[in-house]
Design a protein around this motif. Structure first.
Motif, PDB file in Angstrom:
ATOM      1  N   THR A 146     -10.703   5.748   8.897  1.00 31.99           N
ATOM      2  CA  THR A 146     -10.848   5.029  10.165  1.00 31.99           C
ATOM      3  C   THR A 146     -11.025   5.992  11.323  1.00 31.99           C
ATOM      4  O   THR A 146     -11.879   5.785  12.205  1.00 31.99           O
ATOM      5  CB  THR A 146      -9.616   4.135  10.411  1.00 31.99           C
ATOM      6  N   ALA A 147     -10.236   7.061  11.332  1.00 36.00           N
ATOM      7  CA  ALA A 147     -10.331   8.043  12.409  1.00 36.00           C
ATOM      8  C   ALA A 147     -11.710   8.690  12.441  1.00 36.00           C
ATOM      9  O   ALA A 147     -12.300   8.893  13.513  1.00 36.00           O
ATOM     10  CB  ALA A 147      -9.246   9.106  12.246  1.00 36.00           C
ATOM     11  N   ALA A 195      -0.854  -2.805  12.892  1.00 34.57           N
ATOM     12  CA  ALA A 195      -1.281  -4.184  12.644  1.00 34.57           C
ATOM     13  C   ALA A 195      -2.217  -4.263  11.442  1.00 34.57           C
ATOM     14  O   ALA A 195      -2.087  -5.149  10.589  1.00 34.57           O
ATOM     15  CB  ALA A 195      -1.959  -4.748  13.890  1.00 34.57           C
ATOM     16  N   ALA A 196      -3.159  -3.331  11.362  1.00 32.90           N
ATOM     17  CA  ALA A 196      -4.144  -3.374  10.285  1.00 32.90           C
ATOM     18  C   ALA A 196      -3.519  -3.086   8.928  1.00 32.90           C
ATOM     19  O   ALA A 196      -3.921  -3.669   7.909  1.00 32.90           O
ATOM     20  CB  ALA A 196      -5.264  -2.367  10.571  1.00 32.90           C
ATOM     21  N   LEU A 197      -2.526  -2.202   8.896  1.00 30.27           N
ATOM     22  CA  LEU A 197      -1.907  -1.795   7.636  1.00 30.27           C
ATOM     23  C   LEU A 197      -0.647  -2.592   7.315  1.00 30.27           C
ATOM     24  O   LEU A 197      -0.058  -2.410   6.249  1.00 30.27           O
ATOM     25  CB  LEU A 197      -1.575  -0.303   7.672  1.00 30.27           C
ATOM     26  N   ASP A 198      -0.240  -3.440   8.253  1.00 27.32           N
ATOM     27  CA  ASP A 198       0.956  -4.273   8.092  1.00 27.32           C
ATOM     28  C   ASP A 198       2.207  -3.423   7.830  1.00 27.32           C
ATOM     29  O   ASP A 198       2.976  -3.665   6.909  1.00 27.32           O
ATOM     30  CB  ASP A 198       0.756  -5.270   6.943  1.00 27.32           C
ATOM     31  N   VAL A 199       2.369  -2.408   8.681  1.00 29.64           N
ATOM     32  CA  VAL A 199       3.551  -1.551   8.625  1.00 29.64           C
ATOM     33  C   VAL A 199       4.074  -1.380  10.049  1.00 29.64           C
ATOM     34  O   VAL A 199       3.444  -1.796  11.026  1.00 29.64           O
ATOM     35  CB  VAL A 199       3.239  -0.164   8.010  1.00 29.64           C
ATOM     36  N   THR A 200       5.213  -0.733  10.186  1.00 31.25           N
ATOM     37  CA  THR A 200       5.789  -0.533  11.507  1.00 31.25           C
ATOM     38  C   THR A 200       5.110   0.634  12.211  1.00 31.25           C
ATOM     39  O   THR A 200       4.554   1.535  11.558  1.00 31.25           O
ATOM     40  CB  THR A 200       7.291  -0.235  11.410  1.00 31.25           C
ATOM     41  N   ARG A 233       4.779   8.518  11.299  1.00 31.29           N
ATOM     42  CA  ARG A 233       5.092   9.465  10.223  1.00 31.29           C
ATOM     43  C   ARG A 233       3.834   9.839   9.442  1.00 31.29           C
ATOM     44  O   ARG A 233       3.631  11.004   9.084  1.00 31.29           O
ATOM     45  CB  ARG A 233       6.150   8.882   9.286  1.00 31.29           C
ATOM     46  N   ASP A 234       2.985   8.832   9.184  1.00 30.85           N
ATOM     47  CA  ASP A 234       1.732   9.107   8.475  1.00 30.85           C
ATOM     48  C   ASP A 234       0.854  10.062   9.278  1.00 30.85           C
ATOM     49  O   ASP A 234       0.251  10.992   8.723  1.00 30.85           O
ATOM     50  CB  ASP A 234       0.969   7.804   8.227  1.00 30.85           C
ATOM     51  N   LEU A 235       0.777   9.844  10.577  1.00 31.35           N
ATOM     52  CA  LEU A 235      -0.041  10.718  11.424  1.00 31.35           C
ATOM     53  C   LEU A 235       0.510  12.138  11.434  1.00 31.35           C
ATOM     54  O   LEU A 235      -0.257  13.117  11.447  1.00 31.35           O
ATOM     55  CB  LEU A 235      -0.114  10.171  12.847  1.00 31.35           C
ATOM     56  N   SER A 236       1.824  12.249  11.414  1.00 31.74           N
ATOM     57  CA  SER A 236       2.439  13.577  11.376  1.00 31.74           C
ATOM     58  C   SER A 236       2.097  14.305  10.078  1.00 31.74           C
ATOM     59  O   SER A 236       1.821  15.510  10.077  1.00 31.74           O
ATOM     60  CB  SER A 236       3.957  13.466  11.531  1.00 31.74           C
ATOM     61  N   VAL A 237       2.111  13.564   8.965  1.00 34.48           N
ATOM     62  CA  VAL A 237       1.743  14.157   7.680  1.00 34.48           C
ATOM     63  C   VAL A 237       0.300  14.648   7.710  1.00 34.48           C
ATOM     64  O   VAL A 237      -0.011  15.774   7.304  1.00 34.48           O
ATOM     65  CB  VAL A 237       1.933  13.141   6.534  1.00 34.48           C
ATOM     66  N   LEU A 238      -0.599  13.819   8.213  1.00 38.39           N
ATOM     67  CA  LEU A 238      -2.014  14.190   8.275  1.00 38.39           C
ATOM     68  C   LEU A 238      -2.252  15.350   9.232  1.00 38.39           C
ATOM     69  O   LEU A 238      -3.145  16.171   9.014  1.00 38.39           O
ATOM     70  CB  LEU A 238      -2.849  12.970   8.677  1.00 38.39           C
ATOM     71  N   MET A 264       0.845  -1.195   0.000  1.00 38.07           N
ATOM     72  CA  MET A 264       0.000   0.000   0.000  1.00 38.07           C
ATOM     73  C   MET A 264       0.883   1.248   0.000  1.00 38.07           C
ATOM     74  O   MET A 264       1.798   1.375   0.813  1.00 38.07           O
ATOM     75  CB  MET A 264      -0.919   0.004   1.235  1.00 38.07           C
ATOM     76  N   TYR A 265       0.595   2.167  -0.941  1.00 37.47           N
ATOM     77  CA  TYR A 265       1.370   3.393  -1.010  1.00 37.47           C
ATOM     78  C   TYR A 265       0.941   4.363   0.090  1.00 37.47           C
ATOM     79  O   TYR A 265      -0.156   4.253   0.648  1.00 37.47           O
ATOM     80  CB  TYR A 265       1.189   4.044  -2.374  1.00 37.47           C
ATOM     81  N   ALA A 266       1.820   5.342   0.363  1.00 29.81           N
ATOM     82  CA  ALA A 266       1.561   6.285   1.448  1.00 29.81           C
ATOM     83  C   ALA A 266       0.224   7.013   1.302  1.00 29.81           C
ATOM     84  O   ALA A 266      -0.539   7.103   2.290  1.00 29.81           O
ATOM     85  CB  ALA A 266       2.714   7.279   1.566  1.00 29.81           C
ATOM     86  N   PRO A 267      -0.119   7.547   0.125  1.00 30.23           N
ATOM     87  CA  PRO A 267      -1.416   8.223   0.010  1.00 30.23           C
ATOM     88  C   PRO A 267      -2.605   7.315   0.318  1.00 30.23           C
ATOM     89  O   PRO A 267      -3.601   7.762   0.898  1.00 30.23           O
ATOM     90  CB  PRO A 267      -1.442   8.692  -1.454  1.00 30.23           C
ATOM     91  N   GLU A 268      -2.481   6.034  -0.050  1.00 26.48           N
ATOM     92  CA  GLU A 268      -3.555   5.082   0.268  1.00 26.48           C
ATOM     93  C   GLU A 268      -3.639   4.853   1.772  1.00 26.48           C
ATOM     94  O   GLU A 268      -4.740   4.756   2.329  1.00 26.48           O
ATOM     95  CB  GLU A 268      -3.299   3.757  -0.456  1.00 26.48           C
ATOM     96  N   ARG A 269      -2.479   4.760   2.442  1.00 24.80           N
ATOM     97  CA  ARG A 269      -2.491   4.613   3.913  1.00 24.80           C
ATOM     98  C   ARG A 269      -3.117   5.840   4.560  1.00 24.80           C
ATOM     99  O   ARG A 269      -3.910   5.718   5.493  1.00 24.80           O
ATOM    100  CB  ARG A 269      -1.079   4.413   4.448  1.00 24.80           C
ATOM    101  N   HIS A 270      -2.736   7.003   4.066  1.00 19.37           N
ATOM    102  CA  HIS A 270      -3.268   8.236   4.652  1.00 19.37           C
ATOM    103  C   HIS A 270      -4.791   8.275   4.547  1.00 19.37           C
ATOM    104  O   HIS A 270      -5.478   8.636   5.513  1.00 19.37           O
ATOM    105  CB  HIS A 270      -2.676   9.456   3.950  1.00 19.37           C
TER     106      HIS A 270
END
Length: 253
Positions: free
Chosen positions: A13-14, A27-32, A38-43, A1-7
Motif C-alpha cells: 500500500t505504501a 480500519a483497512a486491516l481491522d486492527v488497533t 508496531r508494524d510500522l516500527s518493524v518495517l 491476518m498474521y503479522a507478516p501478511e500485514r507487513h
C-alpha cells in the motif's frame, strides 16, 4: 491476518500510494492503531519504511535503496516461482549472464547441473552460488563493489562487458514502467545494466509484481530492448498489458 501478511500489505500500500496513515491502515486491516504502529516500527527497522507523523513513507520515495539482506526475505515464494519459470530461457548450449539481485540469485541456485554452462556475472552472491559447480565455467566481472547490492560497477566492469557477447542476459530491476522502461536508484548500477543489455542477444527481466509500475531515479533501457519479462501472478493485469504493448512478452509465474 498474521503479522507478516500485514507487513506485506502495508508495504504494498505504501509503495502504491506513496505513503500510509495509521488510522486508515487500522480500519483497512481491522486492527488497533497500536498494532499498526508496531508494524510500522518493524518495517522501519527492516529499512523498508520511514516513520512520519501519523504514518510512514516507503524508503524509495526518500531515495534510499534497501540492502541485499533486507530484500532477500521479501516475496520469497514469488521470487522462487519467477526464477523457476525463467529457467525455460536458459539455452541448452551457450553462454548466459546473470545480473545482481535477489531473484537472479534464486535463478543461479536453480541452474541445471546436468550440462555445461558458461555464466558471466558481476554479482558476488551469484558468483558464490556458482563458484563450486563443476559444470559451470564462471566468468566474474570486476569493478568497484557496491555494498547495497554486492555488485561490481564502474568503468572497469563496463569495459569487460563490452568485450563479450552472451546468448541470454537475465536482469533484475528496481522499477519497470511502460513509459520509462527499467530503472534503478543508482547511476553506476544503471550504466552497468545498460552494458549487460548491450552484450546479450536476448534480454529476460526477472521482476516481482511490486517492481511493475515503480519508477526509480536512474534510467537503464526502454522496454523495446527487453524480450521477456517474468513476473508473478500478483501483477496488475492492466499494467501487464501495457508492458506487453511496449514490446516484451510478459510471463506470469
Amino acid at each position: 491476518m498474521y503479522a507478516p501478511e500485514r507487513h506485506q500489505s502495508i508495504l504494498e500500500t505504501a509503495r502504491a500510494q506513496g505513503r500510509v496513515e495509521v488510522a486508515a491502515l487500522a480500519a483497512a486491516l481491522d486492527v488497533t492503531p497500536e498494532t499498526v504502529r508496531r508494524d510500522l516500527s518493524v518495517l522501519e527497522r527492516q529499512g523498508l519504511l520511514r516513520r512520519v507523523h501519523g504514518g510512514a513513507i516507503p524508503v524509495e520515495r526518500l531515495g534510499v535503496e534497501p540492502g541485499v539482506a533486507v530484500r532477500e526475505g521479501l516475496l520469497a515464494a514469488e521470487k522462487a516461482r519467477i526464477a523457476k519459470l525463467a529457467l525455460e530461457e536458459v539455452p541448452e548450449d551457450g553462454a548466459i549472464l546473470i545480473d545482481a539481485g535477489t531473484t537472479t540469485v534464486r535463478l543461479a541456485e536453480m541452474l541445471p547441473t546436468d550440462r555445461p554452462l558458461s555464466v558471466v556475472t558481476h554479482s558476488l552472491p551469484v558468483a558464490t552460488v556458482l563458484a563450486g559447480r563443476p559444470n559451470v565455467t564462471l566468468h566474474l566481472v570486476g569493478g568497484t563493489v557496491r555494498g547495497r547490492t554486492l555488485a561490481a560497477v564502474g568503468p572497469w566492469a563496463q569495459r569487460e562487458l563490452a568485450e563479450i557477447q552472451v546468448d541470454v542476459a537475465f536482469l533484475g530491476t528496481n522499477g519497470l514502467t511502460p513509459e520509462r522502461g527499467l530503472t534503478t536508484p543508482d547511476l553506476a548500477e544503471a550504466a552497468v545494466k545498460r552494458a549487460l543489455v548491450a552484450c546479450a542477444r536476448k534480454v529476460v527481466v526477472l521482476a516481482d509484481h511490486t517492481k511493475l509500475g515503480r519508477d526509480d531515479f536512474a534510467h537503464v533501457v526502454g522496454l523495446e530492448a527487453v524480450h521477456v519479462v517474468v513476473t508473478d501472478s500478483g501483477a496488475d493485469p492492466d499494467l501487464a498489458r501495457a508492458v506487453v504493448e511496449a514490446g516484451p512478452v510478459v510471463v506470469l509465474a
